[in-house]
Design a protein around this motif. Structure first.
Motif, PDB file in Angstrom:
ATOM      1  N   ALA A  40     -27.530 132.491 -35.655  1.00  0.00           N
ATOM      2  CA  ALA A  40     -28.215 131.457 -34.869  1.00  0.00           C
ATOM      3  C   ALA A  40     -29.590 131.153 -35.465  1.00  0.00           C
ATOM      4  O   ALA A  40     -30.072 130.031 -35.366  1.00  0.00           O
ATOM      5  CB  ALA A  40     -28.355 131.901 -33.417  1.00  0.00           C
ATOM      6  N   GLU A  41     -30.193 132.134 -36.115  1.00  0.00           N
ATOM      7  CA  GLU A  41     -31.499 131.940 -36.756  1.00  0.00           C
ATOM      8  C   GLU A  41     -31.426 130.847 -37.831  1.00  0.00           C
ATOM      9  O   GLU A  41     -32.385 130.124 -38.055  1.00  0.00           O
ATOM     10  CB  GLU A  41     -31.955 133.256 -37.385  1.00  0.00           C
ATOM     11  N   VAL A  42     -30.286 130.714 -38.485  1.00  0.00           N
ATOM     12  CA  VAL A  42     -30.092 129.729 -39.543  1.00  0.00           C
ATOM     13  C   VAL A  42     -29.374 128.488 -39.013  1.00  0.00           C
ATOM     14  O   VAL A  42     -29.801 127.369 -39.234  1.00  0.00           O
ATOM     15  CB  VAL A  42     -29.300 130.339 -40.729  1.00  0.00           C
ATOM     16  N   LYS A  43     -28.277 128.688 -38.292  1.00  0.00           N
ATOM     17  CA  LYS A  43     -27.460 127.576 -37.804  1.00  0.00           C
ATOM     18  C   LYS A  43     -27.995 126.924 -36.534  1.00  0.00           C
ATOM     19  O   LYS A  43     -27.587 125.835 -36.178  1.00  0.00           O
ATOM     20  CB  LYS A  43     -26.029 128.047 -37.552  1.00  0.00           C
ATOM     21  N   GLY A  44     -28.881 127.626 -35.830  1.00  0.00           N
ATOM     22  CA  GLY A  44     -29.337 127.114 -34.552  1.00  0.00           C
ATOM     23  C   GLY A  44     -28.283 127.358 -33.487  1.00  0.00           C
ATOM     24  O   GLY A  44     -27.303 128.072 -33.712  1.00  0.00           O
ATOM     25  N   HIS A  45     -28.482 126.745 -32.333  1.00  0.00           N
ATOM     26  CA  HIS A  45     -27.548 126.945 -31.218  1.00  0.00           C
ATOM     27  C   HIS A  45     -26.673 125.727 -30.963  1.00  0.00           C
ATOM     28  O   HIS A  45     -26.002 125.642 -29.947  1.00  0.00           O
ATOM     29  CB  HIS A  45     -28.320 127.322 -29.953  1.00  0.00           C
ATOM     30  N   GLY A  46     -26.683 124.792 -31.909  1.00  0.00           N
ATOM     31  CA  GLY A  46     -25.854 123.606 -31.772  1.00  0.00           C
ATOM     32  C   GLY A  46     -26.090 122.666 -32.931  1.00  0.00           C
ATOM     33  O   GLY A  46     -27.011 122.856 -33.721  1.00  0.00           O
ATOM     34  N   PRO A  47     -25.260 121.628 -33.033  1.00  0.00           N
ATOM     35  CA  PRO A  47     -25.399 120.654 -34.121  1.00  0.00           C
ATOM     36  C   PRO A  47     -26.807 120.049 -34.151  1.00  0.00           C
ATOM     37  O   PRO A  47     -27.384 119.743 -33.114  1.00  0.00           O
ATOM     38  CB  PRO A  47     -24.352 119.596 -33.786  1.00  0.00           C
ATOM     39  N   GLY A  48     -27.345 119.931 -35.370  1.00  0.00           N
ATOM     40  CA  GLY A  48     -28.678 119.350 -35.538  1.00  0.00           C
ATOM     41  C   GLY A  48     -29.805 120.346 -35.375  1.00  0.00           C
ATOM     42  O   GLY A  48     -30.968 119.986 -35.525  1.00  0.00           O
ATOM     43  N   GLN A  49     -29.494 121.597 -35.071  1.00  0.00           N
ATOM     44  CA  GLN A  49     -30.536 122.607 -34.875  1.00  0.00           C
ATOM     45  C   GLN A  49     -30.648 123.564 -36.065  1.00  0.00           C
ATOM     46  O   GLN A  49     -31.325 124.580 -35.976  1.00  0.00           O
ATOM     47  CB  GLN A  49     -30.260 123.403 -33.605  1.00  0.00           C
ATOM     48  N   GLU A  50     -29.992 123.231 -37.182  1.00  0.00           N
ATOM     49  CA  GLU A  50     -30.035 124.076 -38.356  1.00  0.00           C
ATOM     50  C   GLU A  50     -31.474 124.213 -38.849  1.00  0.00           C
ATOM     51  O   GLU A  50     -32.266 123.283 -38.760  1.00  0.00           O
ATOM     52  CB  GLU A  50     -29.167 123.494 -39.484  1.00  0.00           C
ATOM     53  N   VAL A  51     -31.801 125.388 -39.379  1.00  0.00           N
ATOM     54  CA  VAL A  51     -33.141 125.654 -39.895  1.00  0.00           C
ATOM     55  C   VAL A  51     -33.045 125.777 -41.415  1.00  0.00           C
ATOM     56  O   VAL A  51     -32.357 126.665 -41.929  1.00  0.00           O
ATOM     57  CB  VAL A  51     -33.719 126.956 -39.289  1.00  0.00           C
ATOM     58  N   LEU A  52     -33.728 124.885 -42.131  1.00  0.00           N
ATOM     59  CA  LEU A  52     -33.725 124.914 -43.586  1.00  0.00           C
ATOM     60  C   LEU A  52     -34.373 126.201 -44.065  1.00  0.00           C
ATOM     61  O   LEU A  52     -35.501 126.522 -43.685  1.00  0.00           O
ATOM     62  CB  LEU A  52     -34.472 123.701 -44.135  1.00  0.00           C
ATOM     63  N   GLN A  53     -33.674 126.942 -44.888  1.00  0.00           N
ATOM     64  CA  GLN A  53     -34.153 128.219 -45.410  1.00  0.00           C
ATOM     65  C   GLN A  53     -34.850 127.970 -46.745  1.00  0.00           C
ATOM     66  O   GLN A  53     -34.248 127.449 -47.679  1.00  0.00           O
ATOM     67  CB  GLN A  53     -32.982 129.191 -45.586  1.00  0.00           C
ATOM     68  N   LEU A  54     -36.104 128.342 -46.832  1.00  0.00           N
ATOM     69  CA  LEU A  54     -36.909 128.109 -48.029  1.00  0.00           C
ATOM     70  C   LEU A  54     -37.245 129.426 -48.713  1.00  0.00           C
ATOM     71  O   LEU A  54     -37.364 130.459 -48.069  1.00  0.00           O
ATOM     72  CB  LEU A  54     -38.206 127.389 -47.660  1.00  0.00           C
ATOM     73  N   GLY A  55     -37.429 129.371 -50.024  1.00  0.00           N
ATOM     74  CA  GLY A  55     -37.896 130.525 -50.773  1.00  0.00           C
ATOM     75  C   GLY A  55     -36.924 131.685 -50.825  1.00  0.00           C
ATOM     76  O   GLY A  55     -37.340 132.842 -50.841  1.00  0.00           O
ATOM     77  N   LYS A  56     -35.637 131.422 -50.880  1.00  0.00           N
ATOM     78  CA  LYS A  56     -34.620 132.491 -50.868  1.00  0.00           C
ATOM     79  C   LYS A  56     -34.017 132.752 -52.242  1.00  0.00           C
ATOM     80  O   LYS A  56     -33.061 133.513 -52.368  1.00  0.00           O
ATOM     81  CB  LYS A  56     -33.506 132.165 -49.860  1.00  0.00           C
ATOM     82  N   ARG A  57     -34.592 132.171 -53.279  1.00  0.00           N
ATOM     83  CA  ARG A  57     -34.039 132.291 -54.630  1.00  0.00           C
ATOM     84  C   ARG A  57     -33.906 133.746 -55.090  1.00  0.00           C
ATOM     85  O   ARG A  57     -32.938 134.104 -55.729  1.00  0.00           O
ATOM     86  CB  ARG A  57     -34.912 131.512 -55.598  1.00  0.00           C
ATOM     87  N   GLU A  58     -34.862 134.567 -54.768  1.00  0.00           N
ATOM     88  CA  GLU A  58     -34.873 135.957 -55.245  1.00  0.00           C
ATOM     89  C   GLU A  58     -34.339 136.950 -54.216  1.00  0.00           C
ATOM     90  O   GLU A  58     -34.454 138.157 -54.415  1.00  0.00           O
ATOM     91  CB  GLU A  58     -36.297 136.355 -55.651  1.00  0.00           C
ATOM     92  N   VAL A  59     -33.766 136.469 -53.132  1.00  0.00           N
ATOM     93  CA  VAL A  59     -33.304 137.370 -52.071  1.00  0.00           C
ATOM     94  C   VAL A  59     -32.212 138.306 -52.603  1.00  0.00           C
ATOM     95  O   VAL A  59     -31.395 137.929 -53.445  1.00  0.00           O
ATOM     96  CB  VAL A  59     -32.807 136.582 -50.827  1.00  0.00           C
ATOM     97  N   GLY A  60     -32.264 139.523 -52.124  1.00  0.00           N
ATOM     98  CA  GLY A  60     -31.247 140.507 -52.483  1.00  0.00           C
ATOM     99  C   GLY A  60     -30.458 140.913 -51.251  1.00  0.00           C
ATOM    100  O   GLY A  60     -30.735 140.467 -50.140  1.00  0.00           O
ATOM    101  N   ILE A  61     -29.474 141.751 -51.461  1.00  0.00           N
ATOM    102  CA  ILE A  61     -28.732 142.350 -50.359  1.00  0.00           C
ATOM    103  C   ILE A  61     -28.976 143.847 -50.436  1.00  0.00           C
ATOM    104  O   ILE A  61     -28.627 144.485 -51.429  1.00  0.00           O
ATOM    105  CB  ILE A  61     -27.228 142.015 -50.408  1.00  0.00           C
ATOM    106  N   ALA A  62     -29.601 144.374 -49.405  1.00  0.00           N
ATOM    107  CA  ALA A  62     -29.947 145.794 -49.366  1.00  0.00           C
ATOM    108  C   ALA A  62     -28.775 146.650 -48.908  1.00  0.00           C
ATOM    109  O   ALA A  62     -28.652 147.804 -49.306  1.00  0.00           O
ATOM    110  CB  ALA A  62     -31.154 146.006 -48.448  1.00  0.00           C
ATOM    111  N   ASP A  63     -27.917 146.087 -48.053  1.00  0.00           N
ATOM    112  CA  ASP A  63     -26.813 146.852 -47.497  1.00  0.00           C
ATOM    113  C   ASP A  63     -25.729 145.895 -47.011  1.00  0.00           C
ATOM    114  O   ASP A  63     -26.023 144.757 -46.649  1.00  0.00           O
ATOM    115  CB  ASP A  63     -27.313 147.706 -46.328  1.00  0.00           C
ATOM    116  N   VAL A  64     -24.495 146.363 -47.011  1.00  0.00           N
ATOM    117  CA  VAL A  64     -23.369 145.600 -46.454  1.00  0.00           C
ATOM    118  C   VAL A  64     -22.601 146.540 -45.545  1.00  0.00           C
ATOM    119  O   VAL A  64     -22.159 147.602 -45.965  1.00  0.00           O
ATOM    120  CB  VAL A  64     -22.428 145.054 -47.550  1.00  0.00           C
ATOM    121  N   GLU A  65     -22.479 146.118 -44.309  1.00  0.00           N
ATOM    122  CA  GLU A  65     -21.752 146.914 -43.306  1.00  0.00           C
ATOM    123  C   GLU A  65     -20.469 146.175 -42.949  1.00  0.00           C
ATOM    124  O   GLU A  65     -20.491 144.971 -42.686  1.00  0.00           O
ATOM    125  CB  GLU A  65     -22.645 147.057 -42.071  1.00  0.00           C
TER     126      GLU A  65
END
Length: 144
Positions: A40-65
């Motif tokens: 929901a932090e990214v997609k929002g709670h409905g159509p048109g509520q998406e949040v553009l994610q900036l500065g994620k080029r170097e993001v890593g994955i620390a863990d996968v559950e």
């Protein structure tokens, strides 16, 4: 829908490889996964509520559950850990990777990305993710 047969996290190249029982396989960059997190932090709670994610080029994955027998929940290096990626959603991200990435780049540009200078405050634009073959690197994986 197909089911995954292999999931490999490549820390160095920052790519998640997913192979499915229908023979398809996808290489999904961490940045792509982060900006299309099903949370929901990214997609929002409905159509048109998406949040553009900036500065994620170097993001890593620390863990996968693994979540039951239907999904994974990655913890990204920026602290984001609320997205649960179902096998179906990962498959759809793989199938639609090119068009979804183009949509993301268009949204970045609409937010102020200047093609001439190649820069905008707070925005790092990565090259489009490439689909490529897998191959385990041994840097981390979970069998599904």
């Amino acid at each position: 829908m197909p089911h995954p047969t292999e999931l490999t996290v490549h820390q160095k190249s920052r790519v998640l490889d997913v192979a499915y029982d229908d023979g398809s396989a996808f290489s999904l960059p961490f940045e792509y996964l982060r900006v299309y997190s099903p949370s929901a932090e990214v997609k929002g709670h409905g159509p048109g509520q998406e949040v553009l994610q900036l500065g994620k080029r170097e993001v890593g994955i620390a863990d996968v559950e693994q979540v039951g027998n239907y999904a994974i929940k990655p913890t990204f290096s920026d602290g984001h850990d609320s997205g649960i990626f179902s096998w179906d959603y990962l498959y759809e991200l793989g199938r639609s990777q090119e068009s979804l990435w183009k949509q993301y780049v268009a949204r970045l540009q609409a937010a102020g990305y200047d093609e001439e200078s190649g820069r905008a405050p707070g925005i790092q634009l990565a090259a489009a993710p490439k689909k490529s073959g897998g191959g385990g690197c041994g840097s981390g994986s979970c069998g599904c």
